[in-house]
Design a protein around this motif. Sequence first.
Motif, mmCIF file in Angstrom:
data_model
loop_
_atom_site.group_PDB
_atom_site.id
_atom_site.type_symbol
_atom_site.label_atom_id
_atom_site.label_comp_id
_atom_site.label_asym_id
_atom_site.label_seq_id
_atom_site.Cartn_x
_atom_site.Cartn_y
_atom_site.Cartn_z
ATOM 1 N N SER A 16 0.857 -1.185 0.000
ATOM 2 C CA SER A 16 0.000 0.000 0.000
ATOM 3 C C SER A 16 0.893 1.235 0.000
ATOM 4 O O SER A 16 1.734 1.402 0.884
ATOM 5 C CB SER A 16 -0.901 0.007 1.241
ATOM 6 O OG SER A 16 -1.541 1.266 1.380
ATOM 7 N N TYR A 42 -0.768 -1.596 -4.598
ATOM 8 C CA TYR A 42 -0.058 -1.888 -5.841
ATOM 9 C C TYR A 42 0.465 -3.320 -5.789
ATOM 10 O O TYR A 42 1.002 -3.757 -4.772
ATOM 11 C CB TYR A 42 1.126 -0.940 -6.034
ATOM 12 C CG TYR A 42 0.740 0.492 -6.305
ATOM 13 C CD1 TYR A 42 0.605 0.964 -7.607
ATOM 14 C CD2 TYR A 42 0.517 1.374 -5.251
ATOM 15 C CE1 TYR A 42 0.253 2.283 -7.858
ATOM 16 C CE2 TYR A 42 0.165 2.699 -5.492
ATOM 17 C CZ TYR A 42 0.033 3.141 -6.798
ATOM 18 O OH TYR A 42 -0.314 4.453 -7.034
ATOM 19 N N ASP A 56 -2.039 4.704 0.753
ATOM 20 C CA ASP A 56 -3.371 4.088 0.870
ATOM 21 C C ASP A 56 -3.919 3.534 -0.439
ATOM 22 O O ASP A 56 -5.116 3.239 -0.540
ATOM 23 C CB ASP A 56 -4.385 5.077 1.471
ATOM 24 C CG ASP A 56 -4.066 5.412 2.922
ATOM 25 O OD1 ASP A 56 -3.616 4.502 3.644
ATOM 26 O OD2 ASP A 56 -4.253 6.568 3.320
ATOM 27 N N LYS A 57 -3.071 3.348 -1.437
ATOM 28 C CA LYS A 57 -3.479 2.684 -2.676
ATOM 29 C C LYS A 57 -2.663 1.408 -2.827
ATOM 30 O O LYS A 57 -1.439 1.423 -2.692
ATOM 31 C CB LYS A 57 -3.264 3.598 -3.882
ATOM 32 C CG LYS A 57 -3.717 2.975 -5.201
ATOM 33 C CD LYS A 57 -3.545 3.946 -6.361
ATOM 34 C CE LYS A 57 -3.986 3.310 -7.674
ATOM 35 N NZ LYS A 57 -3.829 4.249 -8.826
#
Length: 288
Positions: free
Chosen positions: A52, A58, A55-56
Motif C-alpha cells: 500500500s 499496488y 493508501d493505494k
Amino acid sequence: MEDFLLNCDVCTDRRITVITSLDEIRREMLDREIVMNDYVAVLLLRGSAEVSINDKIYRIEQNQMLFGQPSIVLRKLMISVDAEVKSIAISGEYAEEIFALDREAINMQIFLKQNPVFSIDEDSVRVFCQYCDLLKSRLAPKKLPYQKEITEALLTAFKYEFGGAIINRVDFPRSEFTSADNIYKQFLVLLESSSAKYHQVSYYADKLNITPKYFSAVCKKISGKTALQVIDMAVLRDVESLLRRDDMNIKQIAATLGFPNQSFFGRYVKKKLGVSPQKYRENLANNV
C-alpha cells in the motif's frame, strides 16, 4: 527494508544502501506504516509483492520496479516466498546534494509519485543489476582513492539510465498534472533560470500570480519541503559549486549568486553550513 527481509546481502554507508540478493525470504506483512525519507528503487527479479502506497494497493510482478521517494507512506507489504530483488536507496539529503533540481528531474519526480510501480525491459533489468553491483563494490569498508567522486559519478549515470528506461516504456501524461504540480514546476524553472537567485518566497509567489501562503502550501504538498527550504537547497548547491572553483574569490561568488555584499553572503553560508565560505572552501579542497 531491514524489518522484513531475511538474510539480505546489504551494503551501506548511511547515504547509499544497495541490496543485491535475498537468499531466503518468507512471506511477511508489515503492519506498521513507514513514511519514506529516502529515494528507493526496487527491482523485482522473481516472484511477486503487494504494498500500500499512500493508501493505494499496488501489485508488483517480475521485471517491475517500485520507486519510493520522501514523504510517501508505505503499509501492508507482502512478498512471495520466491521473491528476488535488487535495490538502490539514496538518502534524501544526499540526493539533494548531488542531483540538480532541473525541469526534467521534477517532471520525473511528479510522474513517479503518480506511478510508483512500472515495468522495464530486459536490457534495463540487466543494466540496473550492473549498477547495483558497481555501487556495492564502491561502498567497500576500505577507503579507496576518489571513492566519493566515483560513487557520485555512478549515481549520476544511474539517474540517466533510470530516466531513460522510464521514457522508453511510457509517455509522460503531462495533461494529468494538477495545477499544484504545474505551479511547482514553474517555480523550479524560475529558480534555475539564473545563477543569481532571489531568496524571498514572495518574489516567486508574485511571479506565479499566487499568494505566498498558497505558494508555500503547494511546495509542501509536492516536495515535502517549504518554499524557503527548496530555495536554500538550490542556492547552497550553487554555493558549493562555485566554492570548488579556484578562479573566483569570495566577493565575486557573492555577487554572482545575487547577494548584496560579501558580508551578507558570509553570514548566510555560516548560518546554513556552519562555517565561513573560506573554511567551507578549504574543507571542499581537503575533501572533508
